[in-house]
Enzyme design. Structure first.
Site, short mmCIF file in Angstrom:
data_model
loop_
_atom_site.label_atom_id
_atom_site.label_comp_id
_atom_site.label_asym_id
_atom_site.label_seq_id
_atom_site.Cartn_x
_atom_site.Cartn_y
_atom_site.Cartn_z
N ASP A 75 0.83 -1.21 0.00
CA ASP A 75 0.00 0.00 0.00
C ASP A 75 0.86 1.25 0.00
O ASP A 75 0.63 2.19 0.77
CB ASP A 75 -0.93 -0.02 1.22
CG ASP A 75 -2.07 0.97 1.06
OD1 ASP A 75 -2.72 1.29 2.06
OD2 ASP A 75 -2.28 1.44 -0.08
N LYS A 117 1.85 4.66 -1.07
CA LYS A 117 1.28 5.85 -1.73
C LYS A 117 1.60 7.04 -0.83
O LYS A 117 1.89 6.86 0.36
CB LYS A 117 -0.23 5.68 -1.93
CG LYS A 117 -1.00 5.37 -0.66
CD LYS A 117 -2.44 5.03 -0.95
CE LYS A 117 -3.15 4.67 0.35
NZ LYS A 117 -4.46 4.10 0.15
N ASN A 169 0.55 7.31 2.81
CA ASN A 169 1.10 6.42 3.84
C ASN A 169 2.57 6.70 4.12
O ASN A 169 3.26 5.87 4.72
CB ASN A 169 0.97 4.96 3.39
CG ASN A 169 -0.44 4.47 3.55
OD1 ASN A 169 -1.23 5.11 4.24
ND2 ASN A 169 -0.77 3.39 2.89
N ASP A 201 1.99 2.81 8.21
CA ASP A 201 0.69 2.17 7.99
C ASP A 201 0.82 0.80 7.32
O ASP A 201 0.48 0.63 6.15
CB ASP A 201 -0.19 3.09 7.14
CG ASP A 201 -1.65 2.91 7.55
OD1 ASP A 201 -2.53 3.52 6.95
OD2 ASP A 201 -1.87 2.13 8.51
N THR A 203 -7.45 4.13 -2.97
CA THR A 203 -7.34 4.40 -4.39
C THR A 203 -6.84 3.18 -5.16
O THR A 203 -6.14 2.34 -4.61
CB THR A 203 -6.33 5.55 -4.62
OG1 THR A 203 -6.01 5.59 -6.00
CG2 THR A 203 -5.04 5.31 -3.83
C1 LIG Z 1 -0.78 7.81 7.59
C2 LIG Z 1 -2.04 7.66 8.37
C3 LIG Z 1 -1.71 7.11 9.71
N1 LIG Z 1 -0.89 8.08 10.44
C4 LIG Z 1 -0.01 7.63 11.37
O1 LIG Z 1 0.04 6.45 11.70
C5 LIG Z 1 0.95 8.63 11.90
C6 LIG Z 1 2.05 8.29 12.66
C7 LIG Z 1 2.82 9.42 12.96
N2 LIG Z 1 3.99 9.70 13.60
N3 LIG Z 1 4.24 11.03 13.51
C8 LIG Z 1 3.23 11.62 12.83
N4 LIG Z 1 3.26 12.98 12.60
C9 LIG Z 1 2.25 13.75 12.11
O2 LIG Z 1 1.17 13.27 11.80
C10 LIG Z 1 2.51 15.21 11.94
C11 LIG Z 1 1.57 15.98 11.26
C12 LIG Z 1 1.81 17.35 11.08
C13 LIG Z 1 2.98 17.96 11.55
N5 LIG Z 1 3.18 19.34 11.38
C14 LIG Z 1 4.59 19.79 11.57
C15 LIG Z 1 4.68 21.29 11.50
N6 LIG Z 1 4.06 21.80 10.26
C16 LIG Z 1 4.20 23.23 10.16
C17 LIG Z 1 2.63 21.43 10.21
C18 LIG Z 1 2.48 19.92 10.25
C19 LIG Z 1 3.91 17.17 12.23
C20 LIG Z 1 3.69 15.80 12.42
C21 LIG Z 1 2.32 10.63 12.47
S1 LIG Z 1 0.87 10.32 11.62
C22 LIG Z 1 -2.93 6.76 10.49
C23 LIG Z 1 -3.50 5.52 10.24
C24 LIG Z 1 -4.61 5.15 10.94
C25 LIG Z 1 -5.19 6.00 11.91
C26 LIG Z 1 -4.59 7.24 12.16
C27 LIG Z 1 -3.47 7.64 11.43
#
Ligand SMILES: CC[C@@H](NC(=O)c1cc2[nH]nc(NC(=O)c3ccc(N4CCN(C)CC4)cc3)c2s1)c1ccccc1
Length: 276
Positions: free
Chosen positions: A133, A135, A138, A151, A169
């Site tokens: 997966d 993309k 992820n 993921d 997708t």
């Molecule tokens: C990829 C999807 C997956 N996500 C994870 O597992 C995720 C695991 C994981 N580790 N760190 C993350 N960091 C962030 O999400 C993140 C987002 C915005 C950030 N900002 C930095 C400063 N900038 C100015 C604005 C943005 C910084 C860190 C995420 S998401 C998921 C799957 C299932 C349920 C929930 C989430």
């Protein structure tokens, strides 16, 4: 991370993102001040979605992976209603948002990203794990701009005949999965090589190569019907064509990807990267 894990050990920060099942929060482990991302999955949602096996597989597979371009799963625990995954914090968030903001990446950045993904895939495939997966949605970006594959809910141990009941997708599906009756053998890690080609195309062009209505996408993937715009350099065009080959056995190997002129030209240190 100490063995006896429970929610009280963490201070929960802002929500970071959400997926089909669950949400992720910034978190800090009280004892050590260690920053991580806490993914919270609700047991009844998982049961309803019949994805218990996927969650169990994600935990089992991701717990045993250690690579700079693979998001680390440090541990997990659960209470009556929820499952908690303690994940590595990726400080620059979701790659697809960077791609949306920049439209498409300059060739030097795309080449570094593809080299990192090829390095992560080489590591996964040596452990007989197919991601299945890959993309932009992820893939996360670490503090120093390095990509982190995440993921693993869809990953399996190769080779696998497991059917992928699609919910996302179709753009990244290889021909052998779009039209399984065409190829009798169960698919293998070559599905990730095809996805790497789709990812490379999307980095350089700003959209997926077979993007269309769902059944048109099916038809175009099965025929390998895509065109590469002339603004894409000849070396990049050459590599995309070697990744997006219909016959999975003919697709370029990850070894050859790392040695490809387009990668070498933009990533002087790609050899070091791969010692990890
Ligand atoms: C990829 C999807 C997956 N996500 C994870 O597992 C995720 C695991 C994981 N580790 N760190 C993350 N960091 C962030 O999400 C993140 C987002 C915005 C950030 N900002 C930095 C400063 N900038 C100015 C604005 C943005 C910084 C860190 C995420 S998401 C998921 C799957 C299932 C349920 C929930 C989430």
């Amino acid at each position: 991370v100490p063995k006896e894990l429970h929610l009280g050990m963490f201070e929960i920060g802002r929500p970071l993102g959400k997926g089909k099942f669950g949400r992720v929060y910034l978190a800090r482990e009280r004892g050590t001040g260690f920053i991580c991302a806490l993914k919270v999955l609700h047991k009844d949602e998982i049961r309803q979605g019949r994805v218990e096996k996927q969650v169990a597989r994600e935990i089992e597979i991701q717990s045993n992976l250690r690579h700079p371009n693979v998001l680390q799963l440090y541990g997990h625990f659960h209470d009556r209603k929820r499952i908690f995954l303690i994940l590595e914090y990726a400080g620059k968030g979701e790659l697809y948002k960077h791609l949306q903001r920049q439209d498409r990446f300059p060739e030097w950045k795309a080449a570094r990203y593809i080299a990192q993904m090829a390095s992560a895939l080489g590591y996964l495939h040596r452990k007989h794990v197919i991601h299945r997966d890959i993309k932009p949605e992820n893939i996360l970006v670490g503090l120093h701009g390095e990509l982190k594959m995440s993921d693993f809910g869809w990953s399996v141990h190769a080779p696998s005949g497991r059917r992928l009941t699609m919910c996302g997708t179709l753009d990244y599906l290889p021909p052998e999965m779009v039209d399984p009756k065409r190829s009798s053998k169960p698919y293998n890690d070559k599905v990730d090589i095809w996805a790497l080609g789709v990812l490379m195309y999307e980095f350089l062009v700003g959209r997926a190569p077979f993007e269309d209505t769902p059944n048109m996408t099916h038809r175009r993937i099965a025929k390998g019907d895509m065109s590469i715009p002339s603004f894409v350099s000849p070396e990049a065009t050459d590599l995309i064509k070697k990744l997006l080959i219909l016959d999975s056995d003919q697709r370029i190997s990850l070894e050859k990807v790392r040695q490809h002129p387009w990668i070498i030209k933009h990533c002087e240190s790609v050899a070091e990267q791969d010692k990890s």
